[in-house]
Motif scaffolding. Structure first.
Motif, PDB file in Angstrom:
ATOM      1  N   ASP A 248      28.830  46.283  39.105  1.00  0.00           N
ATOM      2  CA  ASP A 248      29.030  45.662  37.799  1.00  0.00           C
ATOM      3  C   ASP A 248      27.694  45.223  37.209  1.00  0.00           C
ATOM      4  O   ASP A 248      26.780  44.842  37.944  1.00  0.00           O
ATOM      5  CB  ASP A 248      29.951  44.437  37.902  1.00  0.00           C
ATOM      6  CG  ASP A 248      31.417  44.824  38.046  1.00  0.00           C
ATOM      7  OD1 ASP A 248      31.763  45.989  37.759  1.00  0.00           O
ATOM      8  OD2 ASP A 248      32.214  43.953  38.426  1.00  0.00           O
TER       9      ASP A 248
ATOM     10  N   CYS B 189      30.155  30.538  31.020  1.00  0.00           N
ATOM     11  CA  CYS B 189      31.224  31.518  30.807  1.00  0.00           C
ATOM     12  C   CYS B 189      32.143  31.061  29.683  1.00  0.00           C
ATOM     13  O   CYS B 189      32.547  31.861  28.831  1.00  0.00           O
ATOM     14  CB  CYS B 189      32.033  31.705  32.084  1.00  0.00           C
ATOM     15  SG  CYS B 189      31.139  32.524  33.409  1.00  0.00           S
TER      16      CYS B 189
ATOM     17  N   ALA C 197      32.905  37.508  29.587  1.00  0.00           N
ATOM     18  CA  ALA C 197      33.528  37.198  30.870  1.00  0.00           C
ATOM     19  C   ALA C 197      34.030  35.769  30.941  1.00  0.00           C
ATOM     20  O   ALA C 197      33.496  34.875  30.285  1.00  0.00           O
ATOM     21  CB  ALA C 197      32.523  37.448  31.990  1.00  0.00           C
ATOM     22  N   LYS C 198      35.047  35.577  31.783  1.00  0.00           N
ATOM     23  CA  LYS C 198      35.545  34.247  32.114  1.00  0.00           C
ATOM     24  C   LYS C 198      35.039  33.910  33.507  1.00  0.00           C
ATOM     25  O   LYS C 198      34.691  34.796  34.292  1.00  0.00           O
ATOM     26  CB  LYS C 198      37.071  34.236  32.102  1.00  0.00           C
ATOM     27  CG  LYS C 198      37.668  34.515  30.747  1.00  0.00           C
ATOM     28  CD  LYS C 198      39.173  34.491  30.846  1.00  0.00           C
ATOM     29  CE  LYS C 198      39.807  34.850  29.518  1.00  0.00           C
ATOM     30  NZ  LYS C 198      41.262  34.965  29.629  1.00  0.00           N
TER      31      LYS C 198
ATOM     32  N   ARG D  98      34.620  35.655  42.573  1.00  0.00           N
ATOM     33  CA  ARG D  98      34.626  35.104  41.215  1.00  0.00           C
ATOM     34  C   ARG D  98      33.219  35.114  40.636  1.00  0.00           C
ATOM     35  O   ARG D  98      32.238  34.945  41.348  1.00  0.00           O
ATOM     36  CB  ARG D  98      35.132  33.658  41.254  1.00  0.00           C
ATOM     37  CG  ARG D  98      36.596  33.506  41.488  1.00  0.00           C
ATOM     38  CD  ARG D  98      36.956  32.032  41.623  1.00  0.00           C
ATOM     39  NE  ARG D  98      36.476  31.247  40.495  1.00  0.00           N
ATOM     40  CZ  ARG D  98      37.263  30.720  39.558  1.00  0.00           C
ATOM     41  NH1 ARG D  98      38.546  30.895  39.606  1.00  0.00           N
ATOM     42  NH2 ARG D  98      36.739  30.021  38.570  1.00  0.00           N
TER      43      ARG D  98
ATOM     44  N   ASP E 247      36.772  35.739  36.441  1.00  0.00           N
ATOM     45  CA  ASP E 247      36.778  37.202  36.519  1.00  0.00           C
ATOM     46  C   ASP E 247      36.215  37.655  37.862  1.00  0.00           C
ATOM     47  O   ASP E 247      35.251  37.089  38.377  1.00  0.00           O
ATOM     48  CB  ASP E 247      35.951  37.815  35.391  1.00  0.00           C
ATOM     49  CG  ASP E 247      36.652  37.734  34.037  1.00  0.00           C
ATOM     50  OD1 ASP E 247      37.848  37.372  34.013  1.00  0.00           O
ATOM     51  OD2 ASP E 247      36.010  38.010  33.024  1.00  0.00           O
TER      52      ASP E 247
END
Length: 79
Positions: free
Chosen positions: A45, A23, A35-36, A2, A39
């Motif tokens: 990334d 977030c 983003a959350k 996460r 995610d």
């Protein structure tokens, strides 16, 4: 892993609750998308964190559940 947990473990943000709040406010993006906290991150990334006038851009290099303080910087590469 996460996003909020990665930010805490890598020490980009000190506490997981603060990472979650950032977030929720839309201050963090992954690969150009807002983003959350839940995610899922994967290696490669690109994370962007915007704190007012300060911005941090980092690439995820390694995902570990627990690291020592000295090794935390090895989880990401600043861009």
């Amino acid at each position: 892993m996460r996003l909020d947990k990665f930010l805490k473990v890598s020490r980009l943000i000190k506490r997981r609750t603060i990472a979650k709040e950032a977030c929720d406010k839309g201050m963090i993006s992954i690969n150009g998308k807002v983003a959350k906290a839940g995610d899922v991150l994967k290696e490669g990334d690109i994370i962007e964190i915007n704190f007012g006038s300060k911005a941090i851009k980092a690439e995820v290099v390694d995902l570990k559940e627990h690291v020592l303080k000295d090794e935390a910087e090895n989880m990401y590469k600043l861009l």
